[in-house]
Design an enzyme around this catalytic site. Structure first.
Site, PDB file in Angstrom:
ATOM      1  N   GLU A 123       1.859  -3.808  11.659  1.00 40.38           N
ATOM      2  CA  GLU A 123       1.208  -2.723  11.151  1.00 40.38           C
ATOM      3  C   GLU A 123       1.744  -1.460  12.193  1.00 40.38           C
ATOM      4  OE1 GLU A 123      -1.835  -3.678   8.543  1.00 40.38           O
ATOM      5  OE2 GLU A 123      -1.082  -1.800   9.240  1.00 40.38           O
TER       6      GLU A 123
ATOM      7  N   HIS B  26       3.262  -2.767   6.805  1.00 38.74           N
ATOM      8  CA  HIS B  26       2.031  -1.971   6.469  1.00 38.74           C
ATOM      9  C   HIS B  26       2.032  -0.693   7.359  1.00 38.74           C
ATOM     10  CE1 HIS B  26      -0.052  -4.329   3.541  1.00 38.74           C
ATOM     11  NE2 HIS B  26       0.701  -5.402   3.771  1.00 38.74           N
TER      12      HIS B  26
ATOM     13  N   GLU C 177       1.460   3.869   2.691  1.00 38.45           N
ATOM     14  CA  GLU C 177       2.147   3.432   4.041  1.00 38.45           C
ATOM     15  C   GLU C 177       3.544   3.581   4.003  1.00 38.45           C
ATOM     16  OE1 GLU C 177      -1.947   0.705   4.269  1.00 38.45           O
ATOM     17  OE2 GLU C 177      -0.103  -0.056   4.555  1.00 38.45           O
TER      18      GLU C 177
ATOM     19  N   HIS D 202       0.928  -1.234   0.045  1.00 40.15           N
ATOM     20  CA  HIS D 202      -0.092   0.162  -0.001  1.00 40.15           C
ATOM     21  C   HIS D 202       0.882   1.125  -0.055  1.00 40.15           C
ATOM     22  CE1 HIS D 202      -2.887  -2.710   1.957  1.00 40.15           C
ATOM     23  NE2 HIS D 202      -3.112  -2.738   0.559  1.00 40.15           N
TER      24      HIS D 202
HETATM   25  C1  GEM Z   1      -4.479  -4.942   6.148  1.00 31.92           C
HETATM   26  S1  GEM Z   1      -4.404  -6.758   6.403  1.00 31.92           S
HETATM   27  C2  GEM Z   1      -5.787  -7.410   6.120  1.00 31.92           C
HETATM   28  C3  GEM Z   1      -6.311  -7.723   7.455  1.00 31.92           C
HETATM   29  N1  GEM Z   1      -5.791  -8.776   8.071  1.00 31.92           N
HETATM   30  C4  GEM Z   1      -6.127  -9.260   9.151  1.00 31.92           C
HETATM   31  N2  GEM Z   1      -5.304 -10.444   9.679  1.00 31.92           N
HETATM   32  N3  GEM Z   1      -7.394  -8.904   9.690  1.00 31.92           N
HETATM   33  C5  GEM Z   1      -5.090  -4.976   4.923  1.00 31.92           C
HETATM   34  O1  GEM Z   1      -4.515  -5.222   3.476  1.00 31.92           O
HETATM   35  O2  GEM Z   1      -6.364  -4.446   4.581  1.00 31.92           O
HETATM   36  C6  GEM Z   1      -3.046  -4.311   5.962  1.00 31.92           C
HETATM   37  C7  GEM Z   1      -3.231  -3.089   5.743  1.00 31.92           C
HETATM   38  O3  GEM Z   1      -3.985  -2.557   4.734  1.00 31.92           O
HETATM   39  O4  GEM Z   1      -2.282  -2.311   6.355  1.00 31.92           O
HETATM   40 ZN    ZN Z   2      -1.533  -1.663   4.147  1.00 38.60          ZN
END
Ligand code: GEM
Ligand code: ZN
Length: 375
Positions: free
Chosen positions: A335, A259, A169, A166
């Site tokens: 994250e 992320h 980020e 992303h």
């Molecule tokens: C998230 S990761 C997806 C959700 N993962 C879990 N285990 N709930 C995404 O891609 O939406 C990462 C992000 O965007 O930062």
């Molecule tokens: Zn992300």
């Protein structure tokens, strides 16, 4: 006031900049996508004068809860970024003010990580005898997909790290830089010991196109790369397509996908408890990873994070879920906050590139402790 965003990762639309008391702006959508939240622009005005900015479409952005207690980042030199007082309430614009100390200032959603800095990281790595630079293929716009192989490829354990699927980020690439530079530091006993047992495959930026275009979540074709891991295509998601193929060629014994999170003011991980192959071994590795990381870096915590997936209910289009299931390995999404770490706030900078870099260095500690237990 003059406002411009025609540069790497620039994103803003000027609605009306004629009144310094109410400069009206809007965030542009990601390319071929409905996502929007990333902004980055340059403003030029009178030294000593106070300017009031309003991002009028903040309430239509992808993660409106991301504006709660959020503070815009600003910089005069593009190097030191600080937070400016910001206000947001439901239905209202995101509003922030600043009295210019110098005539030109940058504002952004988070501390940017430029493509030039990415290229410098790759060039720095290839100068090291510990590292090779491989181009896996090209993105939709034709940029090279850069892979760093750090260590001896004959080592038993293959540890993969991807960052910035992303593009908005940017903390993810700051974090990847910290991890890479520690691996390349031949005076660092921990990283050099770890490289006796493992070789690292690092993609510091999975989404070069989206980064340069000033997107929050999409690549140039409008794909959310972190939903492309089950069936990537070379047309729409070549970034995932080529990395996934290399993973299948090499194998994966541990995976970290870096992320940033718009809403939660914390550093946390998401595991792959919802994949069909999840078992006590993977549970143990995930718990140990978190325990060790918490012990070496209090910026990391396990109290707050995403809801756990129900057994067998993981979304296998998501990187860490697909990799965990495909390779039956430790596989985590890390994250970092766009806001700050609420447990250890820094009023001046909030969460920042430097704190992401330092976190990246400490990711090697749990990997060092666990490398002999990954299989
Ligand atoms: C998230 S990761 C997806 C959700 N993962 C879990 N285990 N709930 C995404 O891609 O939406 C990462 C992000 O965007 O930062
Ligand atoms: Zn992300």
């Amino acid at each position: 006031m003059n406002i411009n965003c025609l540069f790497d990762s620039g994103n803003i639309e000027v609605i009306d900049a004629s009144d310094s008391k109410a400069i009206k702006l809007a965030i542009r959508n990601d390319s071929n996508s409905e996502f929007k939240q990333w902004f980055h622009f340059r403003a030029h005005g009178e030294i000593g004068k106070t300017y009031n900015f309003e991002i009028t479409n903040a309430k239509e952005c992808s993660y409106v809860d991301g504006w709660k207690d959020y503070q815009v980042v600003a910089s005069y030199d593009g190097d030191y970024w600080f937070r400016v007082h910001t206000q947001f309430s439901d239905g209202k614009p995101l509003a922030f003010s600043h009295q210019l100390e110098q005539s030109t200032i940058f504002f952004a959603y988070f501390e940017p990580y430029s493509y030039q800095r990415h290229l410098s990281l790759i060039h720095q790595a290839q100068h090291s005898e510990l590292s090779q630079h491989i181009v896996l293929g090209q993105t939709v716009d034709g940029h090279d997909i850069d892979l760093l192989i750090i260590g001896d490829e004959s080592r038993e354990r293959k540890i993969w790290v991807t960052a910035r699927q992303h593009p908005g980020e940017t903390m993810a690439e700051w974090c990847a830089e910290g991890l890479v530079e520690r691996l390349l530091n031949e005076d660092d006993a921990l990283s050099q010991s770890l490289l006796q047992d493992a070789v690292f495959y690092v993609v510091p930026n999975m989404n070069i196109d989206g980064s340069i275009r000033g997107n929050l979540r999409s690549n140039a074709a409008g794909a959310n790369l972190n939903r492309e891991w089950q069936n990537p295509t070379v047309e729409n998601s070549p970034e995932v397509y080529h990395v996934r193929n290399k993973m299948k060629e090499i194998g994966v014994d541990a995976f970290l996908d870096l992320h940033g999170d718009e809403g939660l003011p914390y550093v946390f991980v998401a595991g792959c408890e919802g994949i069909p192959s999840y078992d006590e071994r993977l549970k143990y590795l995930e718990e140990e990873f978190s325990l060790i990381l918490k012990s070496v870096n209090p910026d990391f915590q396990t109290e707050f994070g995403y809801d756990k997936d129900e057994p067998g209910r993981a979304n296998l289009t998501v990187a860490n879920a697909w990799v965990g299931e495909e390779f039956k390995c430790l596989s985590l999404t890390l994250e970092m906050p766009f806001k700050d770490n609420a447990n250890l706030p820094n009023r001046e900078t909030g969460w920042s590139g430097d704190r992401s870099y330092l976190l990246g260095q400490t990711l090697l500690n749990p990997l060092y402790q666990l490398v002999k237990k990954l299989r």
